[in-house]
Design an enzyme around this catalytic site. Structure first.
Site, PDB file in Angstrom:
ATOM      1  N   ARG A   1       0.826  -1.222   0.000  1.00 36.36           N
ATOM      2  CA  ARG A   1       0.000   0.000   0.000  1.00 36.36           C
ATOM      3  C   ARG A   1       0.854   1.264   0.000  1.00 36.36           C
ATOM      4  NH1 ARG A   1      -5.370  -1.260   1.200  1.00 36.36           N
ATOM      5  NH2 ARG A   1      -5.665  -3.252   2.240  1.00 36.36           N
TER       6      ARG A   1
ATOM      7  N   HIS B   1     -18.481   9.871   3.032  1.00 41.87           N
ATOM      8  CA  HIS B   1     -18.888   8.537   3.505  1.00 41.87           C
ATOM      9  C   HIS B   1     -20.411   8.503   3.628  1.00 41.87           C
ATOM     10  CE1 HIS B   1     -18.438   4.679   5.479  1.00 41.87           C
ATOM     11  NE2 HIS B   1     -19.355   5.074   6.345  1.00 41.87           N
TER      12      HIS B   1
ATOM     13  N   GLU C   1     -25.244  13.495  -0.877  1.00 43.31           N
ATOM     14  CA  GLU C   1     -23.786  13.542  -1.049  1.00 43.31           C
ATOM     15  C   GLU C   1     -23.422  14.552  -2.131  1.00 43.31           C
ATOM     16  OE1 GLU C   1     -21.657   9.801  -1.444  1.00 43.31           O
ATOM     17  OE2 GLU C   1     -23.294   8.734  -0.501  1.00 43.31           O
TER      18      GLU C   1
HETATM   19  C1  GRF Z   1     -20.479   7.144  -2.364  1.00 42.16           C
HETATM   20  O1  GRF Z   1     -21.617   6.609  -1.731  1.00 42.16           O
HETATM   21  C2  GRF Z   1     -19.457   7.603  -1.352  1.00 42.16           C
HETATM   22  O2  GRF Z   1     -20.045   8.103  -0.181  1.00 42.16           O
HETATM   23  C3  GRF Z   1     -18.727   6.336  -1.061  1.00 42.16           C
HETATM   24  O3  GRF Z   1     -18.623   5.679  -2.286  1.00 42.16           O
HETATM   25  C4  GRF Z   1     -19.702   6.071  -3.117  1.00 42.16           C
HETATM   26  C5  GRF Z   1     -19.099   6.595  -4.377  1.00 42.16           C
HETATM   27  O4  GRF Z   1     -20.073   6.875  -5.356  1.00 42.16           O
HETATM   28  N1  GRF Z   1     -17.445   6.627  -0.442  1.00 42.16           N
HETATM   29  P1  GRF Z   1     -19.637   7.591  -6.701  1.00 42.16           P
HETATM   30  O5  GRF Z   1     -18.501   6.773  -7.327  1.00 42.16           O
HETATM   31  O6  GRF Z   1     -19.197   8.996  -6.387  1.00 42.16           O
HETATM   32  O7  GRF Z   1     -20.868   7.546  -7.568  1.00 42.16           O
END
Ligand code: GRF
Length: 210
Positions: A64, A108, A173
């Site tokens: 990593r 998240h 989001e």
């Molecule tokens: C989202 O739900 C984010 O919160 C999580 O992974 C998903 C990514 O979705 N970490 P996208 O690739 O932006 O459509």
């Protein structure tokens, strides 16, 4: 402000960032999008909109830390100021965290500290919570443990299944992440170290109301 965006999949949050920039709601640019997955749909979308993309396959590295060192080199080469993890499905190491101290943001799909880790929406749905949501936070060495910048709550309805709940969270989001990045672009974000063992907090000048 240069936001380097790391993705692994669909890239709908990346899309929300770029659309906010195009609409004049987010002052900044995305000098590079990096995916660890060659076929990530978000890459094709970014390319089609003229955003430079790169694939850095984690499987090509012995560990990593070596993968993260390659990320750091690439991000620096593109003069990235802040790193945005937008559906980036790799655990990152101190190599990346220390290269961008308190300048890595993650989104998240839960109200942290509830339901960290993978499949957060399923965790919330299966638990039976009545309120779910999403969190934008600074990244520290733990999994989804860093100082919280902003959160949006959504209801969980009786008619929901995991998929409808996921969609409701994802819509929030897409609103929340560009808003927080704009606070960063405006220089309003400050990390306040915790005293006497307390957690570090994020302070947003002007209130940070979402
Ligand atoms: C989202 O739900 C984010 O919160 C999580 O992974 C998903 C990514 O979705 N970490 P996208 O690739 O932006 O459509």
């Amino acid at each position: 402000m240069n936001f380097g965006v790391l993705i692994s999949g669909t890239g709908s949050n990346l899309k929300a960032i770029l659309e906010a920039m195009a609409a004049g709601k987010l002052d900044g640019r995305v000098p590079v999008v990096i995916s660890n997955v060659a076929g990530a749909p978000g890459l094709a979308w970014a390319r089609a909109h003229g955003v430079p993309t790169l694939v850095i396959d984690h499987k090509a590295f012995p560990n990593r830390a070596a993968f993260d060192a390659a990320l750091v080199d690439t991000l620096r080469a593109h003069e990235v100021d802040w790193v945005v993890l937008a559906g980036f499905m790799r655990v990152i190491t101190p190599v990346l965290i220390e290269a961008f101290p308190s300048r890595i943001v993650n989104i998240h799909p839960s109200l942290l500290p509830a339901f960290p880790g993978l499949h957060a929406q399923k965790q919330a749905f299966d638990y039976g919570v009545r309120v779910a949501g999403c969190t934008v936070h600074l990244v520290d060495a733990g999994t989804d443990t860093g100082p919280i910048m902003a959160q949006t709550a959504v209801p969980v309805l009786d008619m929901d299944d995991e998929s409808s709940l996921r969609a409701r969270i994802l819509a929030e989001e897409h609103a929340l992440l560009p808003r927080v990045l704009q606070w960063i672009a405006e220089g309003r974000v400050r990390v306040v170290p915790g005293e006497n063992g307390a957690r570090a907090r994020v302070s947003i000048a002007g209130g940070g109301v979402t």
